[in-house]
Design a protein around this motif. Structure first.
Motif, PDB file in Angstrom:
ATOM      1  N   SER A  47      59.384  16.520 -15.551  1.00 19.14           N
ATOM      2  CA  SER A  47      59.375  17.495 -16.631  1.00 19.14           C
ATOM      3  C   SER A  47      58.101  17.374 -17.472  1.00 19.14           C
ATOM      4  O   SER A  47      57.709  16.287 -17.886  1.00 19.14           O
ATOM      5  N   LEU A  48      57.436  18.501 -17.705  1.00 22.35           N
ATOM      6  CA  LEU A  48      56.262  18.575 -18.562  1.00 22.35           C
ATOM      7  C   LEU A  48      56.296  19.947 -19.230  1.00 22.35           C
ATOM      8  O   LEU A  48      55.981  20.964 -18.617  1.00 22.35           O
ATOM      9  N   THR A  49      56.721  19.965 -20.487  1.00 16.14           N
ATOM     10  CA  THR A  49      56.923  21.227 -21.196  1.00 16.14           C
ATOM     11  C   THR A  49      55.759  21.554 -22.118  1.00 16.14           C
ATOM     12  O   THR A  49      54.958  20.682 -22.473  1.00 16.14           O
ATOM     13  N   ALA A  50      55.691  22.809 -22.533  1.00 13.79           N
ATOM     14  CA  ALA A  50      54.687  23.251 -23.496  1.00 13.79           C
ATOM     15  C   ALA A  50      54.804  22.430 -24.776  1.00 13.79           C
ATOM     16  O   ALA A  50      53.801  22.013 -25.353  1.00 13.79           O
ATOM     17  N   THR A  51      56.016  22.180 -25.215  1.00 17.46           N
ATOM     18  CA  THR A  51      56.258  21.415 -26.443  1.00 17.46           C
ATOM     19  C   THR A  51      55.673  20.009 -26.353  1.00 17.46           C
ATOM     20  O   THR A  51      55.088  19.504 -27.315  1.00 17.46           O
ATOM     21  N   GLN A  52      55.819  19.366 -25.204  1.00 19.10           N
ATOM     22  CA  GLN A  52      55.263  18.029 -25.029  1.00 19.10           C
ATOM     23  C   GLN A  52      53.746  18.010 -25.181  1.00 19.10           C
ATOM     24  O   GLN A  52      53.170  16.989 -25.533  1.00 19.10           O
ATOM     25  N   LEU A  53      53.116  19.148 -24.908  1.00 24.75           N
ATOM     26  CA  LEU A  53      51.664  19.250 -25.000  1.00 24.75           C
ATOM     27  C   LEU A  53      51.206  19.820 -26.339  1.00 24.75           C
ATOM     28  O   LEU A  53      50.021  20.022 -26.566  1.00 24.75           O
ATOM     29  N   GLY A  54      52.154  20.118 -27.238  1.00 24.31           N
ATOM     30  CA  GLY A  54      51.828  20.624 -28.567  1.00 24.31           C
ATOM     31  C   GLY A  54      51.742  22.129 -28.676  1.00 24.31           C
ATOM     32  O   GLY A  54      51.194  22.661 -29.635  1.00 24.31           O
ATOM     33  N   PHE A  55      52.301  22.843 -27.695  1.00 22.55           N
ATOM     34  CA  PHE A  55      52.271  24.304 -27.683  1.00 22.55           C
ATOM     35  C   PHE A  55      53.675  24.875 -27.866  1.00 22.55           C
ATOM     36  O   PHE A  55      54.666  24.227 -27.558  1.00 22.55           O
ATOM     37  N   ASP A  56      53.715  26.142 -28.299  1.00 21.06           N
ATOM     38  CA  ASP A  56      54.958  26.904 -28.260  1.00 21.06           C
ATOM     39  C   ASP A  56      55.088  27.563 -26.894  1.00 21.06           C
ATOM     40  O   ASP A  56      56.178  27.723 -26.367  1.00 21.06           O
ATOM     41  N   SER A  57      53.940  27.974 -26.335  1.00 24.00           N
ATOM     42  CA  SER A  57      53.907  28.667 -25.054  1.00 24.00           C
ATOM     43  C   SER A  57      52.682  28.196 -24.282  1.00 24.00           C
ATOM     44  O   SER A  57      51.595  28.077 -24.840  1.00 24.00           O
TER      45      SER A  57
END
Length: 107
Positions: A40-50
């Motif tokens: 799992s690697l989400t936008a949120t984990q990278l500091g983004f909303d999208s």
């Protein structure tokens, strides 16, 4: 057959200065038990909303990394002995020494 080029549904159709888009460059380390389908690697984990785009480059380890946008996962592939296209790394494989660098753009 020619390529079809389109704008992803969550991205603006622009070129040039990113405007209000942000980008991050990160180094990702996998763990000792790879999960089928990727980690799992989400936008949120990278500091983004999208997340608009994620470019992945494996460090000197022989694996190929690919991001699954719909599943929000970072997957690893390797050359198989069958001579066919790349095979996904097997479930529970120890990839704790595998680093992947990413460049991601989003808002």
């Amino acid at each position: 057959m020619a390529l079809t080029i389109s704008t992803p549904s969550n991205a603006m159709d622009v070129a040039g200065v990113p405007g209000n888009n942000k980008y991050v460059i990160k180094r990702i380390l996998f763990d000792s038990s790879y999960a089928t389908g990727g980690e799992s690697l989400t936008a949120t984990q990278l500091g983004f909303d999208s997340l608009h785009i994620l470019l992945a480059s494996s460090e000197d380890n022989g694996y190929v990394a690919q991001y699954d946008y719909s599943g929000e996962k970072l997957a690893l592939y390797e050359a198989g002995a069958d001579g066919a296209a790349l095979d996904e790394v097997a479930n529970t494989t120890d990839v704790s020494a595998v680093y992947v660098r990413i460049l991601a753009f989003g808002v």
